[in-house]
Design a protein around this motif. Structure first.
Motif, mmCIF file in Angstrom:
data_model
loop_
_atom_site.group_PDB
_atom_site.id
_atom_site.type_symbol
_atom_site.label_atom_id
_atom_site.label_comp_id
_atom_site.label_asym_id
_atom_site.label_seq_id
_atom_site.Cartn_x
_atom_site.Cartn_y
_atom_site.Cartn_z
ATOM 1 N N GLU A 74 39.070 99.695 71.750
ATOM 2 C CA GLU A 74 38.418 98.735 70.889
ATOM 3 C C GLU A 74 37.417 99.068 69.768
ATOM 4 O OE1 GLU A 74 35.583 95.054 72.045
ATOM 5 O OE2 GLU A 74 37.671 94.521 72.666
ATOM 6 N N THR A 75 36.457 100.077 70.465
ATOM 7 C CA THR A 75 35.518 100.722 69.381
ATOM 8 C C THR A 75 36.124 101.316 68.152
ATOM 9 O OG1 THR A 75 33.839 101.328 71.287
ATOM 10 C CG2 THR A 75 33.753 102.579 69.379
ATOM 11 N N MET A 76 37.402 101.852 68.488
ATOM 12 C CA MET A 76 37.919 102.524 67.314
ATOM 13 C C MET A 76 38.942 101.505 66.664
ATOM 14 S SD MET A 76 36.971 105.787 67.591
ATOM 15 C CE MET A 76 38.200 105.972 66.032
ATOM 16 N N PHE A 77 39.210 100.434 67.324
ATOM 17 C CA PHE A 77 39.877 99.399 66.531
ATOM 18 C C PHE A 77 38.681 98.755 65.419
ATOM 19 C CE2 PHE A 77 42.761 98.404 70.014
ATOM 20 C CZ PHE A 77 43.606 99.270 69.636
ATOM 21 N N TYR A 78 37.514 98.609 65.861
ATOM 22 C CA TYR A 78 36.416 98.305 64.997
ATOM 23 C C TYR A 78 35.954 99.305 64.003
ATOM 24 C CZ TYR A 78 35.268 93.880 67.303
ATOM 25 O OH TYR A 78 35.179 92.523 67.977
ATOM 26 N N ALA A 79 36.395 100.526 64.483
ATOM 27 C CA ALA A 79 35.887 101.560 63.413
ATOM 28 C C ALA A 79 36.724 101.622 62.206
ATOM 29 C CB ALA A 79 35.948 102.820 64.120
ATOM 30 N N TYR A 80 38.034 101.301 62.414
ATOM 31 C CA TYR A 80 38.886 101.285 61.505
ATOM 32 C C TYR A 80 39.296 100.190 60.498
ATOM 33 C CZ TYR A 80 40.556 106.100 61.696
ATOM 34 O OH TYR A 80 40.877 107.577 61.768
ATOM 35 N N THR A 81 38.415 99.040 60.944
ATOM 36 C CA THR A 81 38.312 97.736 60.264
ATOM 37 C C THR A 81 37.134 97.269 59.837
ATOM 38 O OG1 THR A 81 38.576 96.872 62.292
ATOM 39 C CG2 THR A 81 40.358 96.952 61.660
ATOM 40 N N ARG A 82 36.246 96.735 60.657
ATOM 41 C CA ARG A 82 34.793 96.135 60.142
ATOM 42 C C ARG A 82 33.774 96.885 59.545
ATOM 43 N NH1 ARG A 82 32.949 91.020 61.296
ATOM 44 N NH2 ARG A 82 30.686 90.980 61.140
ATOM 45 N N ASN A 83 33.998 98.357 60.628
ATOM 46 C CA ASN A 83 32.940 99.114 60.334
ATOM 47 C C ASN A 83 33.045 99.930 59.188
ATOM 48 O OD1 ASN A 83 32.009 98.142 62.830
ATOM 49 N ND2 ASN A 83 32.343 100.153 63.957
ATOM 50 N N ALA A 84 34.467 100.339 58.932
ATOM 51 C CA ALA A 84 34.879 101.114 57.910
ATOM 52 C C ALA A 84 34.689 100.333 56.484
ATOM 53 C CB ALA A 84 36.181 101.398 57.832
ATOM 54 N N ALA A 85 34.912 98.998 56.562
ATOM 55 C CA ALA A 85 34.675 97.936 55.639
ATOM 56 C C ALA A 85 33.275 98.129 55.081
ATOM 57 C CB ALA A 85 34.839 96.792 55.652
ATOM 58 N N GLN A 86 32.214 98.376 56.284
ATOM 59 C CA GLN A 86 30.863 98.385 55.791
ATOM 60 C C GLN A 86 30.678 99.643 55.105
ATOM 61 O OE1 GLN A 86 28.497 98.005 59.501
ATOM 62 N NE2 GLN A 86 26.418 97.873 58.004
ATOM 63 N N ALA A 87 31.251 100.492 55.570
ATOM 64 C CA ALA A 87 30.957 102.088 55.066
ATOM 65 C C ALA A 87 31.082 102.387 53.571
ATOM 66 C CB ALA A 87 31.722 103.100 55.870
ATOM 67 N N ILE A 88 32.232 101.364 53.117
ATOM 68 C CA ILE A 88 32.759 101.569 51.758
ATOM 69 C C ILE A 88 32.190 100.618 50.782
ATOM 70 C CG2 ILE A 88 34.994 102.688 52.425
ATOM 71 C CD1 ILE A 88 36.628 100.213 51.699
ATOM 72 N N GLY A 89 31.556 99.784 51.542
ATOM 73 C CA GLY A 89 30.840 98.602 50.730
ATOM 74 C C GLY A 89 31.525 97.420 50.460
ATOM 75 N N LEU A 90 32.322 97.036 51.223
ATOM 76 C CA LEU A 90 33.313 95.904 50.821
ATOM 77 C C LEU A 90 33.384 95.059 52.293
ATOM 78 C CD1 LEU A 90 36.352 97.610 49.090
ATOM 79 C CD2 LEU A 90 34.418 96.180 47.981
ATOM 80 N N ASP A 91 32.329 95.099 53.067
ATOM 81 C CA ASP A 91 32.577 94.128 54.217
ATOM 82 C C ASP A 91 32.321 92.606 53.919
ATOM 83 O OD1 ASP A 91 29.915 95.243 53.587
ATOM 84 O OD2 ASP A 91 29.325 94.164 55.223
ATOM 85 N N LYS A 92 32.007 92.250 52.711
ATOM 86 C CA LYS A 92 32.064 90.959 52.369
ATOM 87 C C LYS A 92 33.613 90.367 51.979
ATOM 88 C CE LYS A 92 27.446 90.231 52.944
ATOM 89 N NZ LYS A 92 27.111 91.467 53.300
ATOM 90 N N GLN A 93 34.290 91.173 51.577
ATOM 91 C CA GLN A 93 35.343 91.153 51.182
ATOM 92 C C GLN A 93 36.659 91.272 52.220
ATOM 93 O OE1 GLN A 93 33.297 92.824 49.292
ATOM 94 N NE2 GLN A 93 33.176 92.390 47.398
ATOM 95 N N ILE A 94 36.522 92.470 52.972
ATOM 96 C CA ILE A 94 37.793 92.713 53.686
ATOM 97 C C ILE A 94 37.068 93.266 55.250
ATOM 98 C CG2 ILE A 94 39.203 93.557 51.810
ATOM 99 C CD1 ILE A 94 38.152 96.367 52.245
ATOM 100 N N GLY A 95 37.992 93.683 56.015
ATOM 101 C CA GLY A 95 37.442 94.368 57.085
ATOM 102 C C GLY A 95 37.676 93.415 58.448
ATOM 103 N N SER A 96 37.893 92.199 58.284
ATOM 104 C CA SER A 96 38.095 91.210 59.413
ATOM 105 C C SER A 96 38.906 90.275 59.001
ATOM 106 C CB SER A 96 36.651 90.930 60.003
ATOM 107 O OG SER A 96 36.251 89.915 59.222
ATOM 108 N N LEU A 97 39.449 89.352 59.856
ATOM 109 C CA LEU A 97 40.219 88.315 59.697
ATOM 110 C C LEU A 97 39.484 86.911 59.667
ATOM 111 C CD1 LEU A 97 43.745 89.413 61.032
ATOM 112 C CD2 LEU A 97 42.878 89.513 58.821
#
Length: 585
Positions: free
Chosen positions: A515-538
């Protein structure tokens, strides 16, 4: 006042729900196991999409009510649906180039078999770049066989043929005598370099280069390679996007987008003409083929000053307004690589063989000024740091920016092969994301033979300390460093969990849960690339980037998890990839 605020909030939520219910969905995906990557939210059953965005997520009954007479409804038959995967460190255009050219892809073989392979790829044209023969994807174990390479590739039919073998790490290479001559890299030139640069070019006592190159030494030879054509680069870009989409990847950070094949990266001195692969992304977007979000960073020189950022801004202005392309910040190399014989990663304790600490590329006295200046512009800073000293000095630089202001910009450090225990909590304290290539966390030739004998025992036992960072509150973002390693998120997730390799297990205590890694490749990675407001979660309003998998990745064995296959990838609610045995939406 408190009651009024609560009332306003309730009204806003109600209006948002009403608006969603008032709008018909274009697409309804139901009868699924939906992982939303929204913290604390249990698995859902269905997703409604309208105008390329998530309209609502919920039960089959509630979501199917949003379908109108023209809506497309698809029964996913109990399959897992997730946000599209996000890679927080991928040189995708370079990966695309390797897809269409000669690459050993880290395969090891005896030297005679390798030369046979090189001849085959030369004769087919796959390894030809103008007059130069190029083989990519070389495993670092070949560099200890440099004498054997010289015996085979400096004589006979190869005597006048320039050959360069490029390491899969993209920090190391080996060039034959004809290639060194072509690059005008001789004893006189080596003698005139700085001590640091001389150290990146293996040479004899008379300063004659013998072939092995690291970082800035590699730059000197790579700069003389024939430039790839626009057509070749665009073909590589298309191949990269399609390959990423086939793995469920719908976004990535390109951490060196102002670099192009043959251009200096490790000792870069960027100008406003240093546009690298950015034109490739522009061309793909123009033709409607950029079916992924790309956060393109520009590499700056490790010794850059705040004033140098003006040049970076001029390049940023050239590529504004391009669909699915953002330029959110800069990338800095703090050190090199740790494997023998390069050993250019900066350590706190000397390498056992050389009794040297490696190369710290940044200036600790002034690096914080650069980070703070970028932070003041609202730019994220992404730092390559492999050795524990490089990690510490990178954190120190970010700490300076945090003291100057609380910008909220998500800075990150990538690779993190060695991190000392006292630095674990600093990631959370400073709001630094750990962008980790956990596909590398394995017991194999690289770790067991090219690293373990040369570093402190305690340091080796703590390599790629994902669990320790997680336990200390760090946010981990998934990353591949493709083409250094596979961009397949499921393979990396398996490796992060098991840390198994062909030579055993690399410190099982540092394994993390799936589960940690599922977040790592979705929500957390979106934050890392500066796009967490637009993508990274449903979540309602976010872009409908999604992936459908062929098995229940929450419950299958680790081995089955590694073999999970993408059935469909959706970008902006449109299907951009589907497996051959799957009908179109």
């Amino acid at each position: 006042m408190h009651g009024m605020l609560k009332g306003a909030l309730a009204l806003a939520i109600a209006l948002g729900t009403f608006e969603a219910q008032a709008q018909d969905a274009d697409l309804v995906l139901y009868n699924a196991k939906v992982f939303t990557a929204e913290p604390g939210q249990p698995l859902q059953q269905a997703v409604a999409v309208a105008d390329g965005k998530v309209l609502q997520v919920g039960s089959n009954e509630d979501i199917r009510k949003l379908a109108g007479k023209d809506s497309k409804q698809v029964d996913l038959g109990g399959k897992v649906l997730m946000p599209g995967f996000i890679d927080s460190h991928s040189h995708s255009i370079f990966g695309g180039l390797e897809l269409i050219s000669a690459s050993l892809q880290d395969e090891e073989m005896d030297l005679d078999a390798f030369v046979t392979r090189l001849k085959q790829d030369r004769d087919s044209g796959k390894a030809k770049n103008g007059d130069v023969v190029v083989m990519n994807g070389m495993n670092s174990s070949y560099w200890s066989k440099a004498d054997g390479l010289a015996q085979r590739l400096n004589h006979g039919e190869w005597a006048k043929v320039p050959v360069i073998l490029i390491g899969s790490d993209h920090h190391t290479a080996w060039a034959n005598t004809a290639m060194l001559k072509r690059a005008k890299l001789d004893a006189k030139r080596v003698r005139g370099l700085s001590a640091l640069e001389q150290g990146n070019i293996t040479h004899d006592k008379n300063f004659n280069p013998t072939g092995f190159l690291v970082d800035s030494g590699f730059d000197l030879v790579a700069a003389t390679l024939p430039a790839a054509s626009t057509q070749t680069m665009d073909r590589a870009g298309r191949a990269a996007v399609k390959f990423n989409n086939s793995l469920g990847i719908t976004a990535w950070m390109d951490p060196a987008a102002n670099g192009a094949p043959g251009e200096a990266v490790f000792n870069i001195k960027p100008t406003e003409k240093s546009v690298g692969v950015l034109p490739v992304y522009r061309d793909l977007a123009r033709d409607g083929e950029l079916t992924a979000h790309v956060a393109a960073l520009q590499v700056v020189n490790p010794r850059s000053t705040p004033a140098d950022l003006d040049v970076i801004e001029k390049v940023r202005q050239q590529f504004q307004g391009i669909p699915n392309l953002t330029l959110p910040g800069i990338k800095v190399f703090a050190d090199g690589v740790i494997e023998f014989p390069a050993q250019s990663a900066a350590l706190l304790e000397d390498y056992k063989n050389s009794h040297k600490p490696g190369e710290l590329l940044i200036d600790p006295k002034h690096f914080g000024e650069l980070v703070s200046a970028a932070d003041a512009r609202g730019w994220l800073v992404h730092i390559h740091a492999i050795g524990d000293r490089a990690v510490r000095e990178s954190l120190n630089g970010i700490e300076q920016a945090r003291k100057d202001r609380q910008s909220g910009v998500a800075h990150s450090i990538t690779h993190l092969q060695l991190v000392t225990a006292q630095d674990y909590p600093r990631f959370k304290q400073l709001g630094v994301i750990a962008s980790m290539q956990l596909d590398w966390a394995t017991a194999e030739t690289y770790t067991e033979e090219l690293v373990k004998p040369y570093i402190a025992d305690d340091a080796y036992r703590g390599m790629y300390p994902a669990k320790s960072l997680l336990d200390n509150g760090a946010t981990i973002a998934g990353a591949s460093d493709w083409p250094v390693s596979t961009p397949d998120p499921m393979k990396a997730i398996y490796q992060a969990i098991t840390r198994k390799g062909e030579m055993g297990v690399l410190n099982a205590a540092q394994g993390v849960d799936r589960e940690t890694m599922f977040y790592a490749y979705t929500r957390n990675a979106a934050q890392a690339i500066g796009l967490d407001k637009q993508i990274g979660s449903l979540a309602p309003g976010k872009q409908a980037d999604m992936v459908v998998l062929d098995r229940d990745v929450f419950n299958v064995s680790n081995e089955q998890l590694a073999e999970a296959r993408v059935l469909r990838t959706l970008f902006e609610g449109r299907e951009v990839y589907r497996a051959d045995d799957v009908p179109a939406l």
